[in-house]
Scaffold this motif. Sequence first.
Motif, PDB file in Angstrom:
ATOM      1  N   GLN A 253      -8.128   7.454  -0.233  1.00  0.00           N
ATOM      2  CA  GLN A 253      -9.334   8.199  -0.622  1.00  0.00           C
ATOM      3  C   GLN A 253      -9.577   8.120  -2.123  1.00  0.00           C
ATOM      4  O   GLN A 253     -10.719   7.979  -2.574  1.00  0.00           O
ATOM      5  N   GLN A 254      -8.506   8.215  -2.902  1.00  0.00           N
ATOM      6  CA  GLN A 254      -8.658   8.118  -4.355  1.00  0.00           C
ATOM      7  C   GLN A 254      -9.157   6.728  -4.753  1.00  0.00           C
ATOM      8  O   GLN A 254     -10.068   6.593  -5.589  1.00  0.00           O
ATOM      9  N   ALA A 255      -8.567   5.705  -4.151  1.00  0.00           N
ATOM     10  CA  ALA A 255      -8.971   4.337  -4.472  1.00  0.00           C
ATOM     11  C   ALA A 255     -10.419   4.085  -4.053  1.00  0.00           C
ATOM     12  O   ALA A 255     -11.196   3.465  -4.795  1.00  0.00           O
ATOM     13  N   LEU A 256     -10.796   4.588  -2.877  1.00  0.00           N
ATOM     14  CA  LEU A 256     -12.164   4.399  -2.393  1.00  0.00           C
ATOM     15  C   LEU A 256     -13.156   5.099  -3.305  1.00  0.00           C
ATOM     16  O   LEU A 256     -14.214   4.539  -3.631  1.00  0.00           O
ATOM     17  N   SER A 257     -12.840   6.295  -3.755  1.00  0.00           N
ATOM     18  CA  SER A 257     -13.727   7.030  -4.668  1.00  0.00           C
ATOM     19  C   SER A 257     -13.875   6.295  -5.988  1.00  0.00           C
ATOM     20  O   SER A 257     -14.973   6.212  -6.549  1.00  0.00           O
ATOM     21  N   THR A 258     -12.770   5.748  -6.485  1.00  0.00           N
ATOM     22  CA  THR A 258     -12.805   5.032  -7.750  1.00  0.00           C
ATOM     23  C   THR A 258     -13.650   3.781  -7.653  1.00  0.00           C
ATOM     24  O   THR A 258     -14.493   3.503  -8.516  1.00  0.00           O
TER      25      THR A 258
ATOM     26  N   GLY B 247       2.835   9.376  -6.249  1.00  0.00           N
ATOM     27  CA  GLY B 247       3.129  10.708  -5.732  1.00  0.00           C
ATOM     28  C   GLY B 247       2.178  11.149  -4.640  1.00  0.00           C
ATOM     29  O   GLY B 247       1.967  12.353  -4.442  1.00  0.00           O
ATOM     30  N   MET B 248       1.609  10.178  -3.921  1.00  0.00           N
ATOM     31  CA  MET B 248       0.642  10.490  -2.865  1.00  0.00           C
ATOM     32  C   MET B 248       1.083   9.888  -1.552  1.00  0.00           C
ATOM     33  O   MET B 248       1.896   8.959  -1.525  1.00  0.00           O
ATOM     34  N   ASN B 249       0.538  10.417  -0.452  1.00  0.00           N
ATOM     35  CA  ASN B 249       0.701   9.703   0.810  1.00  0.00           C
ATOM     36  C   ASN B 249      -0.392   8.649   0.892  1.00  0.00           C
ATOM     37  O   ASN B 249      -1.291   8.576   0.042  1.00  0.00           O
TER      38      ASN B 249
ATOM     39  N   ILE C 245     -19.174  -2.105  -1.054  1.00  0.00           N
ATOM     40  CA  ILE C 245     -18.558  -0.876  -0.556  1.00  0.00           C
ATOM     41  C   ILE C 245     -19.413  -0.253   0.540  1.00  0.00           C
ATOM     42  O   ILE C 245     -18.892   0.235   1.556  1.00  0.00           O
ATOM     43  N   ARG C 246     -20.722  -0.272   0.372  1.00  0.00           N
ATOM     44  CA  ARG C 246     -21.599   0.296   1.387  1.00  0.00           C
ATOM     45  C   ARG C 246     -21.439  -0.444   2.715  1.00  0.00           C
ATOM     46  O   ARG C 246     -21.331   0.170   3.779  1.00  0.00           O
TER      47      ARG C 246
ATOM     48  N   LEU D 294       0.831  -1.201   0.000  1.00  0.00           N
ATOM     49  CA  LEU D 294       0.000   0.000   0.000  1.00  0.00           C
ATOM     50  C   LEU D 294       0.869   1.256   0.000  1.00  0.00           C
ATOM     51  O   LEU D 294       0.636   2.198  -0.777  1.00  0.00           O
ATOM     52  N   ALA D 295       1.872   1.272   0.859  1.00  0.00           N
ATOM     53  CA  ALA D 295       2.758   2.433   0.932  1.00  0.00           C
ATOM     54  C   ALA D 295       3.537   2.616  -0.367  1.00  0.00           C
ATOM     55  O   ALA D 295       3.719   3.744  -0.850  1.00  0.00           O
TER      56      ALA D 295
END
Length: 254
Positions: A194-199, A186-188, A210-211, A178-179
Amino acid sequence: MAKSADKAGRSSVWLDGKAHRRRGGGQPSGLDRDRITEVTARLLDAEGLAKFSMRRLAGELNVTAMSVYWYVDTKDDLLELALDAVMGEMRLPDEEADEDWREQVRALAREYRTLLVRHPWVSALVGVFLNIGPNNLAFSRTVQRVVRRTGLPAKRLTSTISAVFQFVYGYGTLEGHLATRAAAGGMNVDEYFQQALSTVTAAPQAADVIRESQEIMAARGGDTVAEMLERDFEYALELLIAGIEAMVAREADS
């Protein structure tokens, strides 16, 4: 074919004196095996196992690739040396100390997890080599002696060690991935999560799962991914320790 398989199964830099052998005169100045091993580990941390090569290492050391071979016979020998070197970073409890075995199991599990996250390439190499370097052996010896103090019979010790440390291996490996994935983008870790969850949330086929997952994660708590991972790890570790206690009691009653 059998001879080749036997050679692969027994090959190790720690056999036949290879770990301490150095070729004769003419080796480049300013180099030694400790420095080569240290730079190897640093490159593996920075760039990962897939990008590592003897040529890349030589460039970092500012020598020719052939110069490195004064100190190691093969790339695998060097990877095995680097693996054992970072294993030495773990702080091992004194298995002879007057300390509860539970605390010592917790300490060992936490140290192993930290190692796997700090050096994500380690998990890919653990099963490749025989793991008979001094630091690997010190870790294995301590684990065995601490788990023996649980009171479980000898025939149950390997299963107990597997339950705890294969869990830690899997947890630390995924956490390290994950890290690494976040850094590559280029993210922490929080931004990547958050990006992965939104996608994933946007995928209709995943909506129900997901719910339910969001409800579970909300109940778990934690403001950051690090906090969530820490809570999960510690609780899972306590489940394993409770399981050991239960099995000790069962053995006593049988």
